[in-house]
Design an enzyme around this catalytic site. Sequence first.
Site, PDB file in Angstrom:
ATOM      1  N   ASP A  52     -32.902 -53.079  26.055  1.00  0.00           N
ATOM      2  CA  ASP A  52     -31.611 -52.912  25.392  1.00  0.00           C
ATOM      3  C   ASP A  52     -31.287 -54.186  24.614  1.00  0.00           C
ATOM      4  O   ASP A  52     -31.453 -55.292  25.137  1.00  0.00           O
ATOM      5  CB  ASP A  52     -30.530 -52.650  26.449  1.00  0.00           C
ATOM      6  CG  ASP A  52     -29.194 -52.305  25.838  1.00  0.00           C
ATOM      7  OD1 ASP A  52     -29.064 -51.169  25.352  1.00  0.00           O
ATOM      8  OD2 ASP A  52     -28.299 -53.168  25.849  1.00  0.00           O
ATOM      9  N   ASN A  60     -23.397 -54.554  14.648  1.00  0.00           N
ATOM     10  CA  ASN A  60     -22.953 -53.517  13.705  1.00  0.00           C
ATOM     11  C   ASN A  60     -21.545 -53.801  13.184  1.00  0.00           C
ATOM     12  O   ASN A  60     -21.274 -53.637  11.991  1.00  0.00           O
ATOM     13  CB  ASN A  60     -22.988 -52.136  14.358  1.00  0.00           C
ATOM     14  CG  ASN A  60     -24.379 -51.545  14.373  1.00  0.00           C
ATOM     15  OD1 ASN A  60     -25.222 -51.881  13.564  1.00  0.00           O
ATOM     16  ND2 ASN A  60     -24.609 -50.646  15.316  1.00  0.00           N
ATOM     17  N   HIS A  65     -23.842 -51.554   9.642  1.00  0.00           N
ATOM     18  CA  HIS A  65     -24.878 -50.710  10.246  1.00  0.00           C
ATOM     19  C   HIS A  65     -26.240 -50.859   9.569  1.00  0.00           C
ATOM     20  O   HIS A  65     -27.273 -50.718  10.234  1.00  0.00           O
ATOM     21  CB  HIS A  65     -24.435 -49.245  10.241  1.00  0.00           C
ATOM     22  CG  HIS A  65     -23.330 -48.992  11.212  1.00  0.00           C
ATOM     23  ND1 HIS A  65     -23.567 -48.761  12.543  1.00  0.00           N
ATOM     24  CD2 HIS A  65     -21.976 -48.983  11.056  1.00  0.00           C
ATOM     25  CE1 HIS A  65     -22.417 -48.596  13.167  1.00  0.00           C
ATOM     26  NE2 HIS A  65     -21.438 -48.730  12.290  1.00  0.00           N
ATOM     27  N   ASP A  69     -29.548 -51.651  11.577  1.00  0.00           N
ATOM     28  CA  ASP A  69     -30.797 -50.877  11.476  1.00  0.00           C
ATOM     29  C   ASP A  69     -31.998 -51.794  11.286  1.00  0.00           C
ATOM     30  O   ASP A  69     -33.068 -51.562  11.858  1.00  0.00           O
ATOM     31  CB  ASP A  69     -30.730 -49.880  10.320  1.00  0.00           C
ATOM     32  CG  ASP A  69     -29.825 -48.688  10.603  1.00  0.00           C
ATOM     33  OD1 ASP A  69     -29.384 -48.519  11.757  1.00  0.00           O
ATOM     34  OD2 ASP A  69     -29.559 -47.923   9.648  1.00  0.00           O
ATOM     35  N   GLU A  95     -29.538 -48.574  20.599  1.00  0.00           N
ATOM     36  CA  GLU A  95     -30.327 -49.805  20.662  1.00  0.00           C
ATOM     37  C   GLU A  95     -31.186 -49.883  21.916  1.00  0.00           C
ATOM     38  O   GLU A  95     -31.594 -50.954  22.325  1.00  0.00           O
ATOM     39  CB  GLU A  95     -29.408 -51.023  20.566  1.00  0.00           C
ATOM     40  CG  GLU A  95     -28.563 -51.297  21.779  1.00  0.00           C
ATOM     41  CD  GLU A  95     -27.278 -50.473  21.878  1.00  0.00           C
ATOM     42  OE1 GLU A  95     -26.477 -50.769  22.771  1.00  0.00           O
ATOM     43  OE2 GLU A  95     -27.073 -49.545  21.083  1.00  0.00           O
TER      44      GLU A  95
END
Length: 187
Positions: A52, A60, A65, A69, A95
């Site tokens: 994680d 984000n 975002h 990404d 994630e």
Amino acid sequence: VLRATRFRALRTLMVRDSLIGLLDYTATKQALETEIARAQRNKDPLTFALIDLAHFKSVNDQYGHQVGDWVIKSLARLLKQRLRGVDIIGRMGGEEFAVVLSGADCEAARGIFDQIRVAFSEIVHRSEDEVFQVTLSCGLAAYPHYGTSIILTGAADKALYEAKRAGCDRVVVSQAPIRETVLEQIC
């Protein structure tokens, strides 16, 4: 031949995460079942890892975002580079990633994922006007200590939670036994 080629291409798209091309949640869980059956037949160890990204929501929120990404893509790329071709790598959602290391016990896996953890923390990510770094946490659980995919996944998830609770940026190996009946109550 053309129909078969199209079918294979469509099937690949159906089991792959659209952002990074790794196996999706369902395909990863199916692959874990297959690998556990193989490990059982061959009496081999197997380690399941859940990974994680630490504080990813703030990435984000702060950088957008699209930058988030790119961070996810950088971890996917690192996992593909550092792990063997036979290892199964999947994106569980958001994630969170999962890895199945066939033939590896937890101590070997801990060393591998600790190297990945350090390497990922050293990657410098860029937004329009800032640079930043992201860390990851990892929870490990091993077969045959945990005998089914449900118990194995629960144990890795519990270890991941312990890593995050202890401050993130660490690899934790699950030690405590988890009973399937406890997991059924949780789910």
